[in-house]
Scaffold this motif. Structure first.
Motif, PDB file in Angstrom:
ATOM      1  N   PHE A 267       1.207  -1.406  -0.471  1.00 51.61           N
ATOM      2  CA  PHE A 267       0.188  -0.260  -0.061  1.00 51.61           C
ATOM      3  C   PHE A 267       1.013   1.252  -0.129  1.00 51.61           C
ATOM      4  O   PHE A 267       1.996   1.071   0.738  1.00 51.61           O
ATOM      5  CB  PHE A 267      -0.634  -0.389   1.833  1.00 51.61           C
ATOM      6  CG  PHE A 267      -1.997  -1.237   1.159  1.00 51.61           C
ATOM      7  CD1 PHE A 267      -2.374  -1.675  -0.354  1.00 51.61           C
ATOM      8  CD2 PHE A 267      -2.957  -1.123   2.271  1.00 51.61           C
ATOM      9  CE1 PHE A 267      -2.923  -2.694   0.122  1.00 51.61           C
ATOM     10  CE2 PHE A 267      -4.015  -1.468   1.819  1.00 51.61           C
ATOM     11  CZ  PHE A 267      -4.524  -2.085   1.138  1.00 51.61           C
ATOM     12  N   GLY A 268      -0.052   2.287  -0.478  1.00 50.93           N
ATOM     13  CA  GLY A 268       0.877   3.254  -0.062  1.00 50.93           C
ATOM     14  C   GLY A 268       0.161   4.027   0.620  1.00 50.93           C
ATOM     15  O   GLY A 268      -1.004   3.811   1.708  1.00 50.93           O
ATOM     16  N   PHE A 269       0.678   5.698   1.534  1.00 52.45           N
ATOM     17  CA  PHE A 269       0.112   6.206   2.177  1.00 52.45           C
ATOM     18  C   PHE A 269       0.691   7.830   1.746  1.00 52.45           C
ATOM     19  O   PHE A 269       1.166   7.824   1.460  1.00 52.45           O
ATOM     20  CB  PHE A 269       0.795   6.016   3.503  1.00 52.45           C
ATOM     21  CG  PHE A 269       2.290   6.174   4.415  1.00 52.45           C
ATOM     22  CD1 PHE A 269       2.565   7.213   4.564  1.00 52.45           C
ATOM     23  CD2 PHE A 269       2.848   5.886   3.420  1.00 52.45           C
ATOM     24  CE1 PHE A 269       3.599   7.252   4.920  1.00 52.45           C
ATOM     25  CE2 PHE A 269       4.249   5.798   3.168  1.00 52.45           C
ATOM     26  CZ  PHE A 269       4.835   7.222   4.056  1.00 52.45           C
ATOM     27  N   ILE A 270      -1.118   8.880   3.293  1.00 54.63           N
ATOM     28  CA  ILE A 270      -0.028  10.511   2.843  1.00 54.63           C
ATOM     29  C   ILE A 270      -0.250  10.060   4.170  1.00 54.63           C
ATOM     30  O   ILE A 270      -0.891   9.492   5.323  1.00 54.63           O
ATOM     31  CB  ILE A 270      -1.467  10.950   1.927  1.00 54.63           C
ATOM     32  CG1 ILE A 270      -2.635  10.793   2.626  1.00 54.63           C
ATOM     33  CG2 ILE A 270      -1.321  11.250   0.720  1.00 54.63           C
ATOM     34  CD1 ILE A 270      -4.395  10.986   2.167  1.00 54.63           C
ATOM     35  N   GLN A 271       0.685  11.435   4.850  1.00 54.66           N
ATOM     36  CA  GLN A 271       0.833  11.907   6.206  1.00 54.66           C
ATOM     37  C   GLN A 271       0.157  12.765   6.347  1.00 54.66           C
ATOM     38  O   GLN A 271       0.221  14.169   5.131  1.00 54.66           O
ATOM     39  CB  GLN A 271       1.942  10.974   7.283  1.00 54.66           C
ATOM     40  CG  GLN A 271       2.958  12.045   6.624  1.00 54.66           C
ATOM     41  CD  GLN A 271       4.236  11.625   6.396  1.00 54.66           C
ATOM     42  OE1 GLN A 271       4.599  10.028   6.806  1.00 54.66           O
ATOM     43  NE2 GLN A 271       5.273  12.333   7.230  1.00 54.66           N
ATOM     44  N   SER A 272      -0.068  12.906   7.987  1.00 53.63           N
ATOM     45  CA  SER A 272      -0.220  14.917   8.796  1.00 53.63           C
ATOM     46  C   SER A 272       1.747  15.619   8.471  1.00 53.63           C
ATOM     47  O   SER A 272       2.087  14.710   8.215  1.00 53.63           O
ATOM     48  CB  SER A 272      -0.247  14.886   9.653  1.00 53.63           C
ATOM     49  OG  SER A 272       0.417  13.888  10.653  1.00 53.63           O
ATOM     50  N   ILE A 280      -0.326  11.256  11.309  1.00 50.30           N
ATOM     51  CA  ILE A 280      -1.347  10.575  11.170  1.00 50.30           C
ATOM     52  C   ILE A 280      -1.228   9.852  10.080  1.00 50.30           C
ATOM     53  O   ILE A 280      -0.972  10.517   9.094  1.00 50.30           O
ATOM     54  CB  ILE A 280      -2.786  10.907  11.735  1.00 50.30           C
ATOM     55  CG1 ILE A 280      -3.259  11.948  12.611  1.00 50.30           C
ATOM     56  CG2 ILE A 280      -3.757  10.333  10.398  1.00 50.30           C
ATOM     57  CD1 ILE A 280      -4.546  12.885  13.146  1.00 50.30           C
ATOM     58  N   ARG A 281      -1.595   8.402  10.186  1.00 48.04           N
ATOM     59  CA  ARG A 281      -0.757   8.380   8.311  1.00 48.04           C
ATOM     60  C   ARG A 281      -2.478   7.580   7.518  1.00 48.04           C
ATOM     61  O   ARG A 281      -3.035   6.763   8.508  1.00 48.04           O
ATOM     62  CB  ARG A 281       0.264   7.458   8.364  1.00 48.04           C
ATOM     63  CG  ARG A 281       1.236   7.498   8.558  1.00 48.04           C
ATOM     64  CD  ARG A 281       2.352   6.759   8.602  1.00 48.04           C
ATOM     65  NE  ARG A 281       2.275   6.140   9.289  1.00 48.04           N
ATOM     66  CZ  ARG A 281       3.638   5.197   9.336  1.00 48.04           C
ATOM     67  NH1 ARG A 281       5.066   5.163   8.429  1.00 48.04           N
ATOM     68  NH2 ARG A 281       3.779   4.561  10.744  1.00 48.04           N
ATOM     69  N   ILE A 282      -2.626   7.518   6.680  1.00 44.13           N
ATOM     70  CA  ILE A 282      -3.974   6.726   5.920  1.00 44.13           C
ATOM     71  C   ILE A 282      -3.113   5.666   4.716  1.00 44.13           C
ATOM     72  O   ILE A 282      -2.805   7.141   4.247  1.00 44.13           O
ATOM     73  CB  ILE A 282      -4.807   8.342   5.042  1.00 44.13           C
ATOM     74  CG1 ILE A 282      -5.464   8.710   6.021  1.00 44.13           C
ATOM     75  CG2 ILE A 282      -5.858   7.370   4.989  1.00 44.13           C
ATOM     76  CD1 ILE A 282      -6.266   8.564   7.518  1.00 44.13           C
ATOM     77  N   ALA A 290      -3.163   7.382  -4.283  1.00 46.95           N
ATOM     78  CA  ALA A 290      -2.626   8.605  -5.757  1.00 46.95           C
ATOM     79  C   ALA A 290      -4.524   9.086  -6.232  1.00 46.95           C
ATOM     80  O   ALA A 290      -4.176  10.524  -6.888  1.00 46.95           O
ATOM     81  CB  ALA A 290      -2.225   7.645  -7.135  1.00 46.95           C
ATOM     82  N   GLU A 291      -5.197   8.440  -6.058  1.00 44.39           N
ATOM     83  CA  GLU A 291      -6.379   9.453  -6.827  1.00 44.39           C
ATOM     84  C   GLU A 291      -6.833  10.492  -5.536  1.00 44.39           C
ATOM     85  O   GLU A 291      -8.004  11.190  -5.507  1.00 44.39           O
ATOM     86  CB  GLU A 291      -7.594   8.033  -6.951  1.00 44.39           C
ATOM     87  CG  GLU A 291      -7.025   7.618  -8.286  1.00 44.39           C
ATOM     88  CD  GLU A 291      -8.833   6.760  -8.661  1.00 44.39           C
ATOM     89  OE1 GLU A 291      -8.282   6.005  -9.712  1.00 44.39           O
ATOM     90  OE2 GLU A 291      -8.733   6.081  -8.232  1.00 44.39           O
ATOM     91  N   GLY A 292      -6.584  10.740  -4.285  1.00 45.91           N
ATOM     92  CA  GLY A 292      -6.939  11.544  -3.228  1.00 45.91           C
ATOM     93  C   GLY A 292      -7.905  10.886  -2.253  1.00 45.91           C
ATOM     94  O   GLY A 292      -8.611  11.572  -2.103  1.00 45.91           O
ATOM     95  N   GLN A 293      -8.095   9.902  -2.211  1.00 42.40           N
ATOM     96  CA  GLN A 293      -8.991   8.387  -2.204  1.00 42.40           C
ATOM     97  C   GLN A 293      -9.159   8.455  -0.180  1.00 42.40           C
ATOM     98  O   GLN A 293      -9.905   8.657   0.126  1.00 42.40           O
ATOM     99  CB  GLN A 293     -10.039   7.486  -2.252  1.00 42.40           C
ATOM    100  CG  GLN A 293     -10.057   7.321  -4.055  1.00 42.40           C
ATOM    101  CD  GLN A 293     -10.463   6.636  -3.994  1.00 42.40           C
ATOM    102  OE1 GLN A 293     -11.134   5.348  -3.536  1.00 42.40           O
ATOM    103  NE2 GLN A 293      -9.925   5.688  -5.747  1.00 42.40           N
ATOM    104  N   GLY A 294      -7.833   9.321   0.043  1.00 40.93           N
ATOM    105  CA  GLY A 294      -7.919   9.752   1.397  1.00 40.93           C
ATOM    106  C   GLY A 294      -7.708  10.272   2.034  1.00 40.93           C
ATOM    107  O   GLY A 294      -7.639  10.797   3.146  1.00 40.93           O
ATOM    108  N   ASP A 295      -7.928  11.153   1.574  1.00 44.34           N
ATOM    109  CA  ASP A 295      -7.518  12.648   1.463  1.00 44.34           C
ATOM    110  C   ASP A 295      -9.037  13.868   2.438  1.00 44.34           C
ATOM    111  O   ASP A 295      -8.374  13.869   3.481  1.00 44.34           O
ATOM    112  CB  ASP A 295      -7.854  13.742   0.909  1.00 44.34           C
ATOM    113  CG  ASP A 295      -6.793  13.622  -0.512  1.00 44.34           C
ATOM    114  OD1 ASP A 295      -5.549  13.275  -0.349  1.00 44.34           O
ATOM    115  OD2 ASP A 295      -6.195  14.767  -1.323  1.00 44.34           O
ATOM    116  N   LYS A 320       0.931   7.733  17.194  1.00 44.17           N
ATOM    117  CA  LYS A 320       0.635   7.660  15.820  1.00 44.17           C
ATOM    118  C   LYS A 320      -0.662   6.834  15.746  1.00 44.17           C
ATOM    119  O   LYS A 320      -0.954   6.488  16.766  1.00 44.17           O
ATOM    120  CB  LYS A 320       1.790   7.000  15.377  1.00 44.17           C
ATOM    121  CG  LYS A 320       2.111   5.530  15.553  1.00 44.17           C
ATOM    122  CD  LYS A 320       1.524   4.657  14.497  1.00 44.17           C
ATOM    123  CE  LYS A 320       1.628   3.099  14.931  1.00 44.17           C
ATOM    124  NZ  LYS A 320       0.930   2.407  13.949  1.00 44.17           N
ATOM    125  N   SER A 321      -0.680   6.843  14.697  1.00 42.47           N
ATOM    126  CA  SER A 321      -2.514   6.818  14.657  1.00 42.47           C
ATOM    127  C   SER A 321      -2.841   6.723  13.199  1.00 42.47           C
ATOM    128  O   SER A 321      -2.254   7.230  12.253  1.00 42.47           O
ATOM    129  CB  SER A 321      -3.730   7.962  14.964  1.00 42.47           C
ATOM    130  OG  SER A 321      -5.141   7.407  14.561  1.00 42.47           O
TER     131      SER A 321
END
Length: 836
Positions: A267-272, A280-282, A290-295, A320-321
């Motif tokens: 998986f990939g992730f985005i974070q605070s 915080i990581r999604i 990549a499509e921004g669905q975790g934003d 962390k969460s």
């Protein structure tokens, strides 16, 4: 845990969500069918009284865990010799001996143990192992020793084992998805779901909530994959001679086994942003990230977490969460400390294809799980019989957290529709049960799983909301804070919370309760059901009795304090959901304008719900119930319309083959036409979406009800949109809010061509929320053989994921054409559905 969707646990939950009497009937019949089979089995094989410790389902009190050191290696490719996905592992659990004993009982289920040893932690010689075996019925590893373990000493049990990384959605399991298009590549994720009793499928452990310990986790995983666990990853090293990475994690706080989680994925992730107090990581599939669905989840997690820190007056106890969206997941979400797992639909949001309902669901589920970080994780129930307090509390405050993140939505009102009404519809059945069970009545894993139902979640939320209302929210929150600070990292029973809430009430000037918190609340949690209160306006006398939708189904003795019932209505606040016999003038509803002006929106919804429930219970006439819907011609608010639609839907399903069906449809057509035209006007002929959150919901109601009752222009509207999409499948211009009702209407009006197109779109959908809309709508067809084909697809996880099979069956059961088909299918395939 967010509301689950296991067929063995939550057919009832899904039935309430769908909100139709026939669905509930099929569910009830299914349960009865299973129960009768069980009775026959017990008659032939009567249960025996346990004669040895390992025949009991509960751990003895002779040992208590201190810490675990666990290393697991999941293989994300099929084992050549067995044809299975497997994992290997080793675990060292340090435990304290509380009482002298020559027996070690520790949970283990579906594990092949290859090595077993015992040492003493103080340097002394540990007792030798005389004999060991796996006791399958009670899921114990039984170790008999040559001599006693000594009270006060610590020992370490070391095991090596092999387990299957199955696709059964429990314990340490695998989830699969495809990525890319030319050609698509199948990916495998190793993930977990431990609640309630499946940690024992991942490693030998003392798998009870009161058996808290510290966990030191290490994962071995292939290069190119990432490993996650409850704690932050500390060290990543390449293992010499093997194409794997070893990732070690921070030790956890003292916690229960059911909160343990670990994931290996690509998986990939985005974070605070860096520098935030809590990382915080999604996490999700790389395409989704990549499509921004975790934003949206990342945007709202921080504020909701901060809300609960203030609400509890307690800092988040971890650094962390992580929140991760899984392609296959049995529940809505799971509150694992530091690594919360979700269904994709509960975490991922795409503005181009997700509705406002999808967005609200994400906000409330995130809020539900974050609420657990304190209430459930930091302070944990002693045993599963108090699950209602854990989940009912999180369900209640999830609306508070979501409201803090999205204040314009007014979601705190929607708890009445989504929790209170749903709870009452189940609690009005003779098959309901009290919120709180005796500890000794909840022993076997199946009994524990049965607690994850509407009563636990929704009635639990409703009674705690009631408690908060009459205490006032500040007093309620103050009692929670002292409760959490007193019992942090330990276990409690519900009476401990009552005590702290009573302390908060006693220290509040001017708060004069009619009785103690314990006395008031025990009447709501220790007996099933709720009362119907009758007031004689001529004499002033008041009486009550147990309310049952079927008054012939039997009753139980109920004792409620009248002062408590009256406190259900708090001065200055909207009235709560309490079923009472209204004091109505027979013709009051002939004047909708006066009615609407006089009664707040929540109570307009409640009057309708009360009236129809009273009619079903034969306390008032059906004519009187129907009369309460006359005002709908002038009603524009969502809550009354949603309540009316749900209740009238029951009658439509009951009378679909009778001669009153036509007049009923004509009546509702007349009532909904003004609403349909209202939304046509304010949306500029359906070219835009209303601004208000609940208006967006009610626009869907307007179209759905109008099309189902033949309002002029409605079917042409929806089928036209759907046909345009069929012409250009890559360009779906139907607004996400309207897609489900448009798909359903068009498929119901169409035939094989429309169904096959929707099925192809379902199979190709890369966004889970869009797939869910299509999954629901495929059940709307009126062609019986298509519904039968769809039911059979539920047996094939390549067509319908295991996590979605329950939903599909219930959706089909909600279609009048599919009622008998679904019932026959459930009976025929019960063993497969229940056990798989």
């Amino acid at each position: 845990m967010g509301k689950g969707f296991f067929i063995s646990k939550t057919l009832g939950i899904v039935g309430v969500i769908v909100g139709t009497g026939v669905v509930a009937t099929i569910i009830a019949l299914s349960v009865v069918y299973s129960q009768e089979k069980a009775k026959i089995h017990e008659a032939v094989n009567p249960p025996t009284t346990p004669s040895t410790p390992w025949e009991h389902y509960r751990l003895p009190d002779s040992l208590s865990p201190v810490s675990y050191n666990i290393t697991l290696w999941p293989r994300l490719v099929v084992n050549a010799s067995t044809g299975l996905y497997i994992f290997t592992g080793q675990s060292a659990v340090v435990f304290q001996c509380e009482k002298d004993t020559d027996l070690i009982l520790i949970h283990a289920n579906k594990l092949n143990l290859t090595l077993l040893s015992l040492i003493s932690r103080d340097g002394a010689t540990a007792p030798a192992i005389k004999k060991s075996w796996l006791e399958v019925p009670t899921q114990f590893l039984v170790i008999q020793l040559n001599s006693n373990l000594m009270a006060g000493r610590q020992y370490e049990l070391y095991t090596e084992f092999i387990g299957e990384l199955a696709d059964d959605l429990g314990g340490f399991y695998r989830s699969e998805y495809t990525e890319g298009t030319s050609p698509p590549v199948r990916k495998v994720v190793a993930t977990t779901q431990m609640q309630p009793v499946d940690a024992r499928k991942a490693f030998p452990c003392f798998d009870e909530p009161a058996m808290k310990a510290v966990f030191h986790m290490t994962l071995l995983h292939a290069h190119g994959t990432v490993a996650l666990a409850n704690g932050m990853n500390l060290v990543n090293v390449t293992v010499n001679g093997q194409d794997v990475t070893r990732t070690s994690f921070q030790p956890t706080p003292l916690m229960s086994t059911y909160l343990l989680a670990f994931v290996v994925s690509e998986f990939g992730f985005i974070q605070s942003p860096e520098g935030e107090k809590v990382l915080i990581r999604i996490w999700a599939r790389k395409q989704a990230i990549a499509e921004g669905q975790g934003d949206y989840a990342l945007e709202k997690t921080g504020p909701i977490l901060e809300f609960f820190e203030n609400y509890y007056s307690s800092s988040y106890p971890l650094t962390k969460s992580d929140q991760i969206a899984l392609p296959d997941f049995s529940a809505g979400a799971m509150e694992n400390w530091g690594l919360i797992t979700y269904r994709e639909t509960a975490l991922l949001y795409n503005p181009a294809s997700s509705s406002n309902g999808d967005k609200e669901w994400i906000a409330t589920v995130i809020s539900h799980e974050l609420a657990h970080m304190w209430f459930g994780n930091l302070v944990t129930m002693k045993w599963w019989n108090d699950l209602w307090l854990n989940e009912g509390f999180a369900s209640y405050v999830s609306y508070l957290g979501a409201n803090s993140a999205e204040p314009t939505w007014n979601v705190t009102d929607l708890i009445v529709l989504k929790e209170v009404h749903g709870a009452m519809s189940v609690d009005a059945l003779a098959s309901s049960h009290p919120l709180s069970s005796k500890e000794e009545d909840v022993m076997r894993p199946a009994q524990i799983s049965e607690l994850f139902d509407t009563i636990t979640y929704s009635k639990g939320a409703a009674v705690l909301r009631m408690l908060s209302e009459f205490l006032t929210e500040p007093v309620f929150a103050r009692g929670l804070s002292t409760y959490l600070n007193t019992f942090k990292y330990s276990n409690t029973v519900y009476q401990d919370l009552w005590k702290h809430l009573q302390m908060a009430a006693d220290s509040t000037p001017g708060l004069d309760l009619p009785a103690s918190v314990d006395d008031i609340m025990n009447r709501w949690i220790l007996q099933m059901g709720f009362p119907v209160v009758t007031i004689d306006t001529a004499t002033g006398s008041i009486n009550q009795r147990h309310f049952l939708l079927d008054p012939d189904s039997g009753t139980v003795h109920m004792i409620m304090m009248l002062s408590n019932l009256l406190n259900y209505y708090v001065p200055g606040r909207p009235a709560q959901s309490l079923l009472t016999v209204p004091i109505w003038e027979p013709n009051i509803f002939q004047c909708p304008c006066v009615f609407i002006q006089a009664i707040p929106v929540i109570n307009r919804a409640q009057v309708v719900d009360d009236a129809f429930n009273l009619a079903r219970a034969r306390i008032v006439s059906t004519i009187l119930a129907l009369r309460t819907t006359l005002f709908l011609q002038r009603e524009r608010e969502y809550m009354p319309w949603q309540t009316a639609d749900r209740n009238l839907g029951y009658f439509f399903l009951m009378f679909d083959r009778s001669d009153v069906y036509g007049p009923m449809q004509a009546y509702l057509n007349k009532q909904v036409t003004p609403l349909f035209n209202h939304f046509k006007t304010i949306t500029a002929d359906w070219t835009k979406i209303p601004e208000k959150h609940t208006d967006q919901y009610n626009q869907v109601n307007a179209i759905s009800i109008a099309c189902s009752t033949g309002v002029a222009g409605c079917e042409e509207l929806t089928t036209g949109w759907f046909k345009d999409w069929m012409k250009t499948p890559e360009n779906n211009t139907i607004h996400p809010n309207l897609r489900q009702t448009v798909y359903c209407s068009a498929i119901a009006a169409g035939g094989v061509e429309e169904w096959d197109f929707a099925w192809r779109m379902y199979r190709e959908a890369s966004i889970a929320s869009e797939a869910d809309k299509l999954m629901y709508s495929l059940a709307c067809t009126r062609v019986p053989w298509l519904l039968n084909r769809y039911l059979n697809y539920c047996l094939d996880p390549e067509k319908i994921r295991k996590q979605d099979a329950t939903f599909t069956i219930v959706y089909i059961a909600g279609n009048v054409v599919g009622q008998s088909l679904a019932w026959d299918f459930v009976r025929t395939n019960w063993n497969h559905l229940f056990n798989e």
